[in-house]
Design an enzyme around this catalytic site. Structure first.
Site, PDB file in Angstrom:
ATOM      1  N   ARG A 136      -4.625   1.910  10.040  1.00  0.00           N
ATOM      2  CA  ARG A 136      -3.256   1.692   9.650  1.00  0.00           C
ATOM      3  C   ARG A 136      -2.406   2.595   9.733  1.00  0.00           C
ATOM      4  O   ARG A 136      -1.161   2.634   9.991  1.00  0.00           O
ATOM      5  CB  ARG A 136      -3.380   0.819   8.336  1.00  0.00           C
ATOM      6  CG  ARG A 136      -3.751  -0.687   8.262  1.00  0.00           C
ATOM      7  CD  ARG A 136      -4.010  -1.158   6.998  1.00  0.00           C
ATOM      8  NE  ARG A 136      -4.606  -2.799   7.144  1.00  0.00           N
ATOM      9  CZ  ARG A 136      -4.096  -3.760   7.212  1.00  0.00           C
ATOM     10  NH1 ARG A 136      -2.727  -3.811   6.734  1.00  0.00           N
ATOM     11  NH2 ARG A 136      -4.689  -5.126   7.457  1.00  0.00           N
TER      12      ARG A 136
ATOM     13  N   ARG B  99      -2.599   0.830  -3.332  1.00  0.00           N
ATOM     14  CA  ARG B  99      -2.812  -0.491  -3.108  1.00  0.00           C
ATOM     15  C   ARG B  99      -4.125  -0.912  -3.220  1.00  0.00           C
ATOM     16  O   ARG B  99      -4.442  -2.272  -3.738  1.00  0.00           O
ATOM     17  CB  ARG B  99      -2.180  -1.001  -1.800  1.00  0.00           C
ATOM     18  CG  ARG B  99      -1.839  -2.559  -1.938  1.00  0.00           C
ATOM     19  CD  ARG B  99      -0.843  -3.069  -0.779  1.00  0.00           C
ATOM     20  NE  ARG B  99      -1.663  -2.923   0.540  1.00  0.00           N
ATOM     21  CZ  ARG B  99      -1.292  -3.305   1.813  1.00  0.00           C
ATOM     22  NH1 ARG B  99      -0.026  -3.461   1.948  1.00  0.00           N
ATOM     23  NH2 ARG B  99      -2.042  -3.079   2.823  1.00  0.00           N
TER      24      ARG B  99
ATOM     25  N   ARG C 119      -6.731 -11.062   0.653  1.00  0.00           N
ATOM     26  CA  ARG C 119      -6.940 -10.156  -0.240  1.00  0.00           C
ATOM     27  C   ARG C 119      -7.161 -10.789  -1.634  1.00  0.00           C
ATOM     28  O   ARG C 119      -6.553 -11.846  -1.666  1.00  0.00           O
ATOM     29  CB  ARG C 119      -5.843  -9.044  -0.430  1.00  0.00           C
ATOM     30  CG  ARG C 119      -5.827  -8.260   0.927  1.00  0.00           C
ATOM     31  CD  ARG C 119      -4.373  -7.215   1.116  1.00  0.00           C
ATOM     32  NE  ARG C 119      -4.430  -6.666   2.358  1.00  0.00           N
ATOM     33  CZ  ARG C 119      -3.217  -6.445   3.091  1.00  0.00           C
ATOM     34  NH1 ARG C 119      -2.147  -6.839   2.498  1.00  0.00           N
ATOM     35  NH2 ARG C 119      -3.077  -5.790   4.089  1.00  0.00           N
TER      36      ARG C 119
HETATM   37  P1  ADP Z   1       3.729  -4.183   3.323  1.00  0.00           P
HETATM   38  O1  ADP Z   1       3.708  -5.451   3.047  1.00  0.00           O
HETATM   39  O2  ADP Z   1       4.689  -3.547   4.053  1.00  0.00           O
HETATM   40  O3  ADP Z   1       2.200  -3.805   4.021  1.00  0.00           O
HETATM   41  P2  ADP Z   1       3.574  -3.701   0.218  1.00  0.00           P
HETATM   42  O4  ADP Z   1       4.727  -4.515   0.127  1.00  0.00           O
HETATM   43  O5  ADP Z   1       2.135  -4.369   0.157  1.00  0.00           O
HETATM   44  O6  ADP Z   1       3.467  -3.062   1.888  1.00  0.00           O
HETATM   45  O7  ADP Z   1       3.561  -2.398  -0.296  1.00  0.00           O
HETATM   46  C1  ADP Z   1       2.610  -1.433  -0.494  1.00  0.00           C
HETATM   47  C2  ADP Z   1       2.394  -0.776  -1.845  1.00  0.00           C
HETATM   48  O8  ADP Z   1       3.460   0.101  -2.123  1.00  0.00           O
HETATM   49  C3  ADP Z   1       2.140  -1.805  -2.999  1.00  0.00           C
HETATM   50  O9  ADP Z   1       1.217  -1.532  -3.597  1.00  0.00           O
HETATM   51  C4  ADP Z   1       3.563  -1.730  -3.302  1.00  0.00           C
HETATM   52  O10 ADP Z   1       3.503  -2.183  -4.783  1.00  0.00           O
HETATM   53  C5  ADP Z   1       3.946  -0.541  -3.202  1.00  0.00           C
HETATM   54  N1  ADP Z   1       5.433  -0.280  -3.019  1.00  0.00           N
HETATM   55  C6  ADP Z   1       6.263  -0.871  -2.423  1.00  0.00           C
HETATM   56  N2  ADP Z   1       7.580  -0.368  -2.448  1.00  0.00           N
HETATM   57  C7  ADP Z   1       7.474   0.571  -3.248  1.00  0.00           C
HETATM   58  C8  ADP Z   1       8.405   1.485  -3.729  1.00  0.00           C
HETATM   59  N3  ADP Z   1       9.735   1.532  -3.360  1.00  0.00           N
HETATM   60  N4  ADP Z   1       7.946   2.792  -4.487  1.00  0.00           N
HETATM   61  C9  ADP Z   1       6.704   2.551  -4.852  1.00  0.00           C
HETATM   62  N5  ADP Z   1       5.773   1.951  -4.410  1.00  0.00           N
HETATM   63  C10 ADP Z   1       6.062   0.843  -3.628  1.00  0.00           C
HETATM   64  P1  5GP Z   2      -1.553  -7.296   6.716  1.00  0.00           P
HETATM   65  O1  5GP Z   2      -2.829  -7.281   6.872  1.00  0.00           O
HETATM   66  O2  5GP Z   2      -1.167  -5.964   6.084  1.00  0.00           O
HETATM   67  O3  5GP Z   2      -0.889  -8.572   6.031  1.00  0.00           O
HETATM   68  O4  5GP Z   2      -0.675  -7.163   8.033  1.00  0.00           O
HETATM   69  C1  5GP Z   2      -0.808  -6.303   8.929  1.00  0.00           C
HETATM   70  C2  5GP Z   2       0.221  -6.385  10.185  1.00  0.00           C
HETATM   71  O5  5GP Z   2       0.302  -7.569  10.647  1.00  0.00           O
HETATM   72  C3  5GP Z   2       1.620  -6.190   9.522  1.00  0.00           C
HETATM   73  O6  5GP Z   2       2.473  -5.380  10.154  1.00  0.00           O
HETATM   74  C4  5GP Z   2       2.266  -7.513   9.491  1.00  0.00           C
HETATM   75  O7  5GP Z   2       3.640  -7.438   9.676  1.00  0.00           O
HETATM   76  C5  5GP Z   2       1.647  -8.035  10.812  1.00  0.00           C
HETATM   77  N1  5GP Z   2       1.501  -9.314  10.825  1.00  0.00           N
HETATM   78  C6  5GP Z   2       1.590 -10.324  10.000  1.00  0.00           C
HETATM   79  N2  5GP Z   2       1.543 -11.576  10.486  1.00  0.00           N
HETATM   80  C7  5GP Z   2       1.851 -11.429  11.857  1.00  0.00           C
HETATM   81  C8  5GP Z   2       2.066 -12.164  12.989  1.00  0.00           C
HETATM   82  O8  5GP Z   2       2.074 -13.550  12.908  1.00  0.00           O
HETATM   83  N3  5GP Z   2       2.382 -11.687  14.138  1.00  0.00           N
HETATM   84  C9  5GP Z   2       2.331 -10.364  14.272  1.00  0.00           C
HETATM   85  N4  5GP Z   2       2.528  -9.887  15.539  1.00  0.00           N
HETATM   86  N5  5GP Z   2       2.302  -9.409  13.489  1.00  0.00           N
HETATM   87  C10 5GP Z   2       1.691  -9.938  12.089  1.00  0.00           C
END
Ligand code: ADP
Ligand code: 5GP
Length: 211
Positions: free
Chosen positions: A160, A149, A56
């Site tokens: 997702r 996001r 990304r």
């Molecule tokens: P994940 O890593 O679990 O996929 P992210 O950390 O990327 O999730 O968070 C998803 C989106 O939500 C991001 O744009 C982030 O800035 C936003 N976000 C995360 N925590 C909060 C919160 N407590 N309140 C509002 N927005 C949040």
């Molecule tokens: P994202 O594409 O949003 O970075 O990740 C998608 C999902 O893949 C998330 O639930 C994240 O926790 C999971 N993920 C990231 N790395 C790994 C990995 O090494 N192993 C597994 N099993 N899941 C992963």
């Protein structure tokens, strides 16, 4: 008495206990982890996973993930280089042995950000991490966060969200997670996360100053 002493000695020798973070995509795992690592420099180390998905904007190869082709990743899996791997939303993801070893060699708390299948597979290994689940306050809020996001196509977003409902149910399975944190207000969730890890953080800092 002696047993407890040896258990403590052994765990100190083995290094800090790793921490697994799991929960639906969009729950806030990366946001919380980045905050945690920034505030606690030289305490945590991120296990950099491999993935076949595209980076990304803002993500960096080798820091957020190792971005690889499906062919290369499958070959490495077949070669026994991974602790666990899973298919998520049309892409392969996996934790290599080297990723975890690189963090453990520095005596840091190894952080794994993995999906539900990863959690199940890590439970079959001897890694013995602490399992933390990060959950959104509701499905509606999760959808809004994922949309805001702005990183996913509509098709990917739907995949997702579908996976998220399964992950949310999974977090309720008894004994699956040591701690479940609902990420409603970011500062509250972050406070709970720090409380959960306080003892481990202090141990790492203590060992650093005494060595
Ligand atoms: P994940 O890593 O679990 O996929 P992210 O950390 O990327 O999730 O968070 C998803 C989106 O939500 C991001 O744009 C982030 O800035 C936003 N976000 C995360 N925590 C909060 C919160 N407590 N309140 C509002 N927005 C949040
Ligand atoms: P994202 O594409 O949003 O970075 O990740 C998608 C999902 O893949 C998330 O639930 C994240 O926790 C999971 N993920 C990231 N790395 C790994 C990995 O090494 N192993 C597994 N099993 N899941 C992963």
């Amino acid at each position: 008495m002696y047993l407890r002493h040896f258990a403590r000695l052994f765990s100190a020798m083995a290094g800090p206990r790793p921490v697994v973070f799991s929960g639906p995509s969009g729950a806030g795992k990366s946001t919380l982890l980045k905050k945690l690592m920034k505030e606690h420099e030289n305490v945590f180390g991120f296990s950099v996973s491999h993935t076949t998905r595209k980076p990304r904007p803002g993500e960096e190869n080798g820091r957020d993930y190792h971005y690889v082709t499906r062919e290369a990743m499958q070959a490495a899996i077949d070669n026994g280089e991974f602790i666990e791997n899973a298919e998520f939303s049309g892409n392969l993801y996996g934790t290599s042995k080297a990723a975890v070893q690189a963090v453990q060699a520095k005596n840091l708390i190894c952080i794994l950000d993995i999906d539900m299948q990863g959690v199940k597979n890590i439970k079959k290994t001897d890694l013995n991490p602490l399992y933390i689940s990060i959950q959104p306050p509701s499905m509606e809020i999760l959808e809004k966060r994922l949309r805001d996001r702005n990183t996913e196509s509509e098709e990917n977003l739907q995949k997702r969200l579908h996976a998220a409902s399964v992950e949310m149910e999974f977090s309720k399975e008894p004994g699956m997670f040591d701690v479940v944190i609902v990420n409603d207000k970011l500062e509250d969730a972050y406070g709970r996360l720090k409380d959960t890890l306080l003892e481990e953080i202090n141990n790492v800092r203590k060992n650093k100053t005494s060595s």
